[in-house]
Design an enzyme around this catalytic site. Structure first.
Site, PDB file in Angstrom:
ATOM      1  N   THR A  11     -13.472  47.003  20.079  1.00 48.36           N
ATOM      2  CA  THR A  11     -13.008  48.223  19.420  1.00 48.36           C
ATOM      3  C   THR A  11     -13.501  48.325  17.979  1.00 48.36           C
ATOM      4  OG1 THR A  11     -10.974  46.956  19.291  1.00 48.36           O
ATOM      5  CG2 THR A  11     -10.959  48.868  20.749  1.00 48.36           C
ATOM      6  N   LEU A  56      -7.615  40.980  17.299  1.00 48.76           N
ATOM      7  CA  LEU A  56      -7.862  41.825  18.476  1.00 48.76           C
ATOM      8  C   LEU A  56      -9.237  42.510  18.417  1.00 48.76           C
ATOM      9  CD1 LEU A  56      -6.897  43.334  21.041  1.00 48.76           C
ATOM     10  CD2 LEU A  56      -5.797  44.990  19.521  1.00 48.76           C
ATOM     11  N   SER A  66      -4.021  46.020  13.252  1.00 52.22           N
ATOM     12  CA  SER A  66      -3.981  47.356  13.870  1.00 52.22           C
ATOM     13  C   SER A  66      -2.615  47.741  14.416  1.00 52.22           C
ATOM     14  CB  SER A  66      -4.999  47.429  15.005  1.00 52.22           C
ATOM     15  OG  SER A  66      -4.880  48.682  15.651  1.00 52.22           O
ATOM     16  N   SER A  72      -3.190  41.054  14.624  1.00 50.34           N
ATOM     17  CA  SER A  72      -4.123  42.144  14.311  1.00 50.34           C
ATOM     18  C   SER A  72      -3.498  43.051  13.266  1.00 50.34           C
ATOM     19  CB  SER A  72      -4.407  42.963  15.575  1.00 50.34           C
ATOM     20  OG  SER A  72      -5.086  44.155  15.233  1.00 50.34           O
ATOM     21  N   ARG A  81      -5.387  50.140   7.681  1.00 47.51           N
ATOM     22  CA  ARG A  81      -5.864  51.531   7.669  1.00 47.51           C
ATOM     23  C   ARG A  81      -5.973  52.118   6.266  1.00 47.51           C
ATOM     24  NH1 ARG A  81      -2.457  55.120  11.575  1.00 47.51           N
ATOM     25  NH2 ARG A  81      -2.848  53.272  12.863  1.00 47.51           N
ATOM     26  N   GLY A  96     -11.075  43.982   9.656  1.00 47.51           N
ATOM     27  CA  GLY A  96      -9.836  43.238   9.405  1.00 47.51           C
ATOM     28  C   GLY A  96      -8.923  43.880   8.378  1.00 47.51           C
ATOM     29  N   ILE A  97      -9.404  44.899   7.697  1.00 45.97           N
ATOM     30  CA  ILE A  97      -8.627  45.537   6.623  1.00 45.97           C
ATOM     31  C   ILE A  97      -7.760  46.662   7.210  1.00 45.97           C
ATOM     32  CG2 ILE A  97      -8.769  46.717   4.380  1.00 45.97           C
ATOM     33  CD1 ILE A  97      -9.896  43.796   4.407  1.00 45.97           C
ATOM     34  N   GLU A 110     -11.136  34.869  14.837  1.00 45.26           N
ATOM     35  CA  GLU A 110     -11.425  36.043  14.000  1.00 45.26           C
ATOM     36  C   GLU A 110     -12.901  36.412  14.019  1.00 45.26           C
ATOM     37  OE1 GLU A 110     -10.721  38.428  11.995  1.00 45.26           O
ATOM     38  OE2 GLU A 110      -8.559  38.304  11.825  1.00 45.26           O
ATOM     39  N   ASP A 111     -13.199  37.698  13.819  1.00 47.63           N
ATOM     40  CA  ASP A 111     -14.593  38.137  13.664  1.00 47.63           C
ATOM     41  C   ASP A 111     -14.860  38.658  12.248  1.00 47.63           C
ATOM     42  OD1 ASP A 111     -13.039  40.486  13.974  1.00 47.63           O
ATOM     43  OD2 ASP A 111     -14.840  41.618  14.522  1.00 47.63           O
TER      44      ASP A 111
HETATM   45  C1  G6P Z   1      -8.136  45.813  12.484  1.00 43.58           C
HETATM   46  C2  G6P Z   1      -9.555  46.307  12.359  1.00 43.58           C
HETATM   47  C3  G6P Z   1      -9.716  47.221  11.173  1.00 43.58           C
HETATM   48  C4  G6P Z   1      -8.655  48.311  11.208  1.00 43.58           C
HETATM   49  C5  G6P Z   1      -7.269  47.695  11.197  1.00 43.58           C
HETATM   50  C6  G6P Z   1      -6.151  48.725  11.248  1.00 43.58           C
HETATM   51  O1  G6P Z   1      -7.914  44.817  11.552  1.00 43.58           O
HETATM   52  O2  G6P Z   1     -10.452  45.215  12.227  1.00 43.58           O
HETATM   53  O3  G6P Z   1     -11.004  47.792  11.220  1.00 43.58           O
HETATM   54  O4  G6P Z   1      -8.780  49.183  10.097  1.00 43.58           O
HETATM   55  O5  G6P Z   1      -7.154  46.847  12.338  1.00 43.58           O
HETATM   56  O6  G6P Z   1      -6.185  49.373  12.478  1.00 43.58           O
HETATM   57  P1  G6P Z   1      -5.332  50.666  12.854  1.00 43.58           P
HETATM   58  O7  G6P Z   1      -5.592  50.808  14.338  1.00 43.58           O
HETATM   59  O8  G6P Z   1      -3.900  50.367  12.562  1.00 43.58           O
HETATM   60  O9  G6P Z   1      -5.855  51.781  12.035  1.00 43.58           O
HETATM   61 MG    MG Z   2     -11.480  41.870  14.034  1.00 48.16          MG
END
Ligand code: G6P
Ligand code: MG
Length: 223
Positions: free
Chosen positions: A21, A14, A122, A120, A53, A50-51, A175-176
């Site tokens: 974002t 995402l 996230s 994602s 939180r 991609g890592i 993916e980015d």
């Molecule tokens: C994505 C982003 C990361 C982020 C992760 C967790 O993978 O690329 O930068 O840390 O989601 O996101 P969240 O919104 O759950 O903190």
């Molecule tokens: Mg990404």
């Protein structure tokens, strides 16, 4: 590699793929790094993509050799501070914030009968997809809270193919991030990297920007 005619579905990261974002994650993490006195560098910034939180927080603290300076509860509070800041930054997202070409590409997939899911890390992904008006374009979203390991582990993209009811080799995943491409490759799917080809050198297919991602351009690179 898989032929284009064997592809039946797509799994999307995402942040940085569907919408920009990634820049808001960066802004919020940079503010947190300043708060804990860790020097922000372009390398640290790229490595966080991609890592999840808590994993991102650990990487920031480690960059400043401060990983042992906080209790677990204090780390949870820091991550929550970052997320509150991030949620404020994304609260105004609208469908206009979909990255160039991505709304058309997702519509093209839906119109032509390809299934699509979201992979994602996230926990804010359902909120963001709702803001972008894209929730109904996807068969489903992997819930990152149910994963044993985040990217670069393959689990999230394995789950994204399961949601599509497809075998990994029938799926192209976008993916980015370097961590995300490693996850896709480990899952046995075709990896499509969007962005810097040096960072995403392990991807099966590379596109410089989202604007170039169409079924015709993918087919041209795969066959
Ligand atoms: C994505 C982003 C990361 C982020 C992760 C967790 O993978 O690329 O930068 O840390 O989601 O996101 P969240 O919104 O759950 O903190
Ligand atoms: Mg990404």
């Amino acid at each position: 590699m898989t032929k284009f005619s064997e592809i039946k579905g797509f799994a999307f990261d995402l942040d940085g793929v569907i919408t920009d974002t990634a820049k808001f994650h960066t802004q919020a993490w940079h503010a947190l790094a300043d708060q804990v006195n860790v020097t922000w560098t372009p390398e640290l910034q790229e490595s966080l993509k991609g890592i999840d939180r808590m994993g991102s927080l650990e990487m920031i603290l480690k960059a400043g050799n401060k990983q042992d300076d906080y209790t677990h509860d204090e780390k949870v509070a820091l991550a929550s501070w970052k997320n509150n800041h991030y949620v404020e930054l994304i609260s105004g997202l609208t469908p206009d914030d979909i990255l160039p070409g991505m709304a058309d590409f997702i519509k093209e997939l839906n119109d032509k009968g390809y299934r699509a899911s979201v992979a994602s890390a996230s926990k804010n992904a359902p909120f963001i997809l709702d803001k972008l008006g894209l929730t109904d374009s996807f068969v489903g979203i992997v819930d990152p809270a149910t994963l044993h390991a985040g990217k670069p582990d393959p689990e999230i993209f394995v789950r994204a193919a399961e949601i599509l009811n497809l075998l990994p080799e029938q799926v192209i995943s976008l993916e980015d991030s370097a961590a995300g491409i490693a996850s896709i490759n480990g899952a046995g799917e075709v990896s499509l990297g969007i962005g810097d080809t040096t960072v995403l050198a392990a991807a099966n297919l590379n596109f410089a920007s989202t604007a170039e991602v169409t079924l015709a351009n993918i087919a041209a690179k795969l066959d």
